[in-house]
Design a protein around this motif. Sequence first.
Motif, PDB file in Angstrom:
ATOM      1  N   GLY A  14       0.883  -1.065  -0.048  1.00 32.65           N
ATOM      2  CA  GLY A  14       0.274   0.212   0.014  1.00 32.65           C
ATOM      3  C   GLY A  14       1.056   1.192   0.103  1.00 32.65           C
ATOM      4  O   GLY A  14       0.119   2.391   0.006  1.00 32.65           O
ATOM      5  N   LYS A  15       2.277   1.154  -0.020  1.00 32.10           N
ATOM      6  CA  LYS A  15       3.126   2.119   0.366  1.00 32.10           C
ATOM      7  C   LYS A  15       4.112   2.348  -0.688  1.00 32.10           C
ATOM      8  O   LYS A  15       4.610   1.277  -1.486  1.00 32.10           O
ATOM      9  N   THR A  16       4.554   3.395  -1.103  1.00 34.69           N
ATOM     10  CA  THR A  16       5.440   3.549  -2.115  1.00 34.69           C
ATOM     11  C   THR A  16       6.879   3.735  -1.800  1.00 34.69           C
ATOM     12  O   THR A  16       7.732   3.575  -2.489  1.00 34.69           O
ATOM     13  N   LYS A  17       6.834   4.090  -0.488  1.00 35.37           N
ATOM     14  CA  LYS A  17       8.191   4.171   0.203  1.00 35.37           C
ATOM     15  C   LYS A  17       9.211   2.871  -0.187  1.00 35.37           C
ATOM     16  O   LYS A  17      10.346   3.326   0.218  1.00 35.37           O
ATOM     17  N   TYR A  18       8.906   1.944  -0.447  1.00 39.28           N
ATOM     18  CA  TYR A  18       9.707   0.648  -0.431  1.00 39.28           C
ATOM     19  C   TYR A  18      10.075   0.426  -1.872  1.00 39.28           C
ATOM     20  O   TYR A  18      10.941  -0.481  -2.163  1.00 39.28           O
ATOM     21  N   ALA A  19       9.835   1.635  -2.684  1.00 47.11           N
ATOM     22  CA  ALA A  19       9.947   0.965  -4.114  1.00 47.11           C
ATOM     23  C   ALA A  19      11.558   0.827  -4.384  1.00 47.11           C
ATOM     24  O   ALA A  19      11.937  -0.031  -5.194  1.00 47.11           O
ATOM     25  N   PHE A  20      12.288   1.896  -4.174  1.00 50.03           N
ATOM     26  CA  PHE A  20      13.639   1.576  -4.351  1.00 50.03           C
ATOM     27  C   PHE A  20      14.360   0.593  -3.788  1.00 50.03           C
ATOM     28  O   PHE A  20      15.053  -0.259  -4.460  1.00 50.03           O
ATOM     29  N   LYS A  21      14.237   0.059  -2.677  1.00 48.39           N
ATOM     30  CA  LYS A  21      14.505  -1.086  -1.959  1.00 48.39           C
ATOM     31  C   LYS A  21      14.093  -2.244  -2.780  1.00 48.39           C
ATOM     32  O   LYS A  21      14.523  -3.254  -2.833  1.00 48.39           O
ATOM     33  N   ALA A  22      12.831  -2.230  -3.045  1.00 50.99           N
ATOM     34  CA  ALA A  22      12.206  -3.377  -3.670  1.00 50.99           C
ATOM     35  C   ALA A  22      12.926  -3.950  -4.916  1.00 50.99           C
ATOM     36  O   ALA A  22      13.264  -4.988  -5.124  1.00 50.99           O
ATOM     37  N   PHE A  23      13.454  -2.998  -5.500  1.00 49.05           N
ATOM     38  CA  PHE A  23      14.259  -3.506  -7.092  1.00 49.05           C
ATOM     39  C   PHE A  23      15.795  -3.718  -6.746  1.00 49.05           C
ATOM     40  O   PHE A  23      16.378  -4.345  -7.635  1.00 49.05           O
ATOM     41  N   ASP A  24      16.109  -3.545  -5.370  1.00 45.83           N
ATOM     42  CA  ASP A  24      17.367  -3.966  -5.140  1.00 45.83           C
ATOM     43  C   ASP A  24      17.197  -5.643  -5.105  1.00 45.83           C
ATOM     44  O   ASP A  24      18.332  -6.350  -4.863  1.00 45.83           O
ATOM     45  N   TYR A  25      16.171  -5.910  -4.846  1.00 46.71           N
ATOM     46  CA  TYR A  25      15.747  -7.486  -4.633  1.00 46.71           C
ATOM     47  C   TYR A  25      15.552  -8.116  -6.172  1.00 46.71           C
ATOM     48  O   TYR A  25      14.958  -9.092  -6.169  1.00 46.71           O
ATOM     49  N   ASP A  26      15.801  -7.218  -7.074  1.00 50.34           N
ATOM     50  CA  ASP A  26      15.751  -7.776  -8.605  1.00 50.34           C
ATOM     51  C   ASP A  26      13.955  -8.063  -8.691  1.00 50.34           C
ATOM     52  O   ASP A  26      13.621  -9.161  -9.502  1.00 50.34           O
ATOM     53  N   ALA A  27      13.232  -7.276  -8.205  1.00 52.82           N
ATOM     54  CA  ALA A  27      11.823  -7.589  -8.323  1.00 52.82           C
ATOM     55  C   ALA A  27      11.133  -7.301  -9.842  1.00 52.82           C
ATOM     56  O   ALA A  27      11.933  -6.504 -10.483  1.00 52.82           O
ATOM     57  N   VAL A  28      10.271  -8.175 -10.189  1.00 56.16           N
ATOM     58  CA  VAL A  28       9.747  -8.081 -11.559  1.00 56.16           C
ATOM     59  C   VAL A  28       9.062  -6.710 -11.666  1.00 56.16           C
ATOM     60  O   VAL A  28       9.072  -5.835 -12.581  1.00 56.16           O
ATOM     61  N   ASP A  29       8.158  -6.510 -10.683  1.00 53.16           N
ATOM     62  CA  ASP A  29       7.482  -5.063 -10.469  1.00 53.16           C
ATOM     63  C   ASP A  29       7.042  -4.980  -9.138  1.00 53.16           C
ATOM     64  O   ASP A  29       7.181  -5.638  -8.383  1.00 53.16           O
ATOM     65  N   TYR A  30       6.533  -3.828  -8.930  1.00 50.32           N
ATOM     66  CA  TYR A  30       6.195  -3.089  -7.789  1.00 50.32           C
ATOM     67  C   TYR A  30       4.385  -2.701  -7.846  1.00 50.32           C
ATOM     68  O   TYR A  30       4.524  -1.561  -8.521  1.00 50.32           O
ATOM     69  N   LEU A  31       3.604  -3.302  -7.019  1.00 54.30           N
ATOM     70  CA  LEU A  31       2.201  -2.808  -7.281  1.00 54.30           C
ATOM     71  C   LEU A  31       1.775  -2.053  -6.012  1.00 54.30           C
ATOM     72  O   LEU A  31       1.824  -2.761  -4.994  1.00 54.30           O
TER      73      LEU A  31
END
Length: 235
Positions: A84-101
């Motif tokens: 529900g939050k955008t604040k983790y977006a940068f960290k999420a892609f450090d985990y090679d996430a396919v996407d962030y919804l």
Amino acid sequence: MEQPLLKCAVVDDSRLQRLAIVKLIDSHPSLELLAEWNNAIETKNGLLDTKVDLLFLDIEMPILTGFDLLDDLEDKPKIIFVTGKTKYAFKAFDYDAVDYLRKPLKRDRFNAAVEKAISAIISNNSGGNVENEDFIFVKSNLKKRKIYLNNLKYVEALGDYVKLIMDNSEPIVVLATMKSFEKQLPSERFLRIHKSYIVNLDKVERYNSRNIEIDDEQIPLSRHKKNSLVEALNR
């Protein structure tokens, strides 16, 4: 090529949120739901017996977060974060996430994320070197940042800088000219449509003789670039 059937699981401590994701999974022809888990510990144990290709993963959960879970996994499936939050977006892609919804989920964004997962799995299975083209590194605020091209909507000139407009995260400002930055992008996926704009062709939703539209944003189209745009979109 026939799209693969991805075996997937949902991890969220909210039953209502899990139901919302499950509904979208059930309506997608390329997804098969194998499991639902409501916390990271349950998920870690479940993955010992249940092999999944794709995990829809919440971040904020009791005791262990989604990030904690991934830190503990040796054999990770593809990940689409759902939060529900955008604040983790940068960290999420450090985990090679396919996407962030972001919650609440929209069907078109959900489907777009699934298509990215399918493409990533096809690339891995083919043994190709597509991954090298799937991201670039840029320098912003004295740090090297990994930019996933699937999440780059467009590039805007900003004096001596360029501004990268991303999906589900804040813009990133990079010290570069448009000409030099354009050279870093694959020409089959990105097109300079104006002296001040480069767009991701996959993100273009509509266009006319003056503008293109990406996520309800109007971006100017140079008159002499219209033919190039039409050709690129029809390749």
